[in-house]
Motif scaffolding. Sequence first.
Motif, PDB file in Angstrom:
ATOM      1  N   GLU A  42       0.822  -1.204   0.000  1.00  0.00           N
ATOM      2  CA  GLU A  42       0.000   0.000   0.000  1.00  0.00           C
ATOM      3  C   GLU A  42       0.861   1.261   0.000  1.00  0.00           C
ATOM      4  O   GLU A  42       0.550   2.233  -0.693  1.00  0.00           O
ATOM      5  CB  GLU A  42      -0.943   0.008   1.195  1.00  0.00           C
ATOM      6  N   ARG A  46       0.727   3.994  -2.958  1.00  0.00           N
ATOM      7  CA  ARG A  46       0.394   5.386  -2.627  1.00  0.00           C
ATOM      8  C   ARG A  46       1.481   6.340  -3.141  1.00  0.00           C
ATOM      9  O   ARG A  46       1.175   7.388  -3.720  1.00  0.00           O
ATOM     10  CB  ARG A  46       0.219   5.526  -1.121  1.00  0.00           C
ATOM     11  N   LEU A  47       2.734   5.984  -2.942  1.00  0.00           N
ATOM     12  CA  LEU A  47       3.849   6.809  -3.418  1.00  0.00           C
ATOM     13  C   LEU A  47       3.781   6.994  -4.928  1.00  0.00           C
ATOM     14  O   LEU A  47       3.895   8.115  -5.441  1.00  0.00           O
ATOM     15  CB  LEU A  47       5.188   6.178  -3.035  1.00  0.00           C
ATOM     16  N   HIS A  49       1.172   6.622  -6.949  1.00  0.00           N
ATOM     17  CA  HIS A  49      -0.020   7.384  -7.338  1.00  0.00           C
ATOM     18  C   HIS A  49       0.127   8.860  -6.988  1.00  0.00           C
ATOM     19  O   HIS A  49      -0.356   9.716  -7.722  1.00  0.00           O
ATOM     20  CB  HIS A  49      -1.277   6.797  -6.704  1.00  0.00           C
ATOM     21  N   ASP A  50       0.806   9.157  -5.883  1.00  0.00           N
ATOM     22  CA  ASP A  50       1.036  10.560  -5.513  1.00  0.00           C
ATOM     23  C   ASP A  50       1.975  11.243  -6.505  1.00  0.00           C
ATOM     24  O   ASP A  50       1.793  12.409  -6.841  1.00  0.00           O
ATOM     25  CB  ASP A  50       1.619  10.663  -4.108  1.00  0.00           C
ATOM     26  N   ARG A  51       2.971  10.514  -6.973  1.00  0.00           N
ATOM     27  CA  ARG A  51       3.934  11.081  -7.934  1.00  0.00           C
ATOM     28  C   ARG A  51       3.371  11.154  -9.337  1.00  0.00           C
ATOM     29  O   ARG A  51       3.762  12.006 -10.120  1.00  0.00           O
ATOM     30  CB  ARG A  51       5.216  10.235  -7.959  1.00  0.00           C
ATOM     31  N   HIS A  52       2.494  10.219  -9.680  1.00  0.00           N
ATOM     32  CA  HIS A  52       1.952  10.104 -11.034  1.00  0.00           C
ATOM     33  C   HIS A  52       0.447   9.872 -10.959  1.00  0.00           C
ATOM     34  O   HIS A  52      -0.029   8.759 -11.189  1.00  0.00           O
ATOM     35  CB  HIS A  52       2.620   8.943 -11.785  1.00  0.00           C
ATOM     36  N   PRO A  53      -0.345  10.914 -10.658  1.00  0.00           N
ATOM     37  CA  PRO A  53      -1.790  10.719 -10.479  1.00  0.00           C
ATOM     38  C   PRO A  53      -2.481  10.081 -11.671  1.00  0.00           C
ATOM     39  O   PRO A  53      -3.478   9.391 -11.516  1.00  0.00           O
ATOM     40  CB  PRO A  53      -2.324  12.135 -10.259  1.00  0.00           C
ATOM     41  N   ALA A  56      -3.756   6.300 -11.828  1.00  0.00           N
ATOM     42  CA  ALA A  56      -4.908   5.781 -11.085  1.00  0.00           C
ATOM     43  C   ALA A  56      -5.882   5.167 -12.098  1.00  0.00           C
ATOM     44  O   ALA A  56      -6.822   5.787 -12.550  1.00  0.00           O
ATOM     45  CB  ALA A  56      -5.582   6.890 -10.301  1.00  0.00           C
TER      46      ALA A  56
END
Length: 62
Positions: A42, A46-47, A49-53, A56
């Motif tokens: 997880e 999360r890392l 997805h935060d760097r490369h939205p 998603a």
Amino acid sequence: MAEARFAELLGQAAMDVWGDMPRDIQEALFETAMKGHAGEREALARLLHDRHPRTAHPAKPS
């Protein structure tokens, strides 16, 4: 020692271009990286997805 450094460089490069990779490549890299590290799945997801939205992705069709 060189192998660990090259793995670190390759890992950083993969994170840098993550959003440009096809989904199947992202999934293969992610699953390979997480073998034996289930507790960190997880956090890595999360890392990324935060760097490369834009990574998603919608759920896969059944």
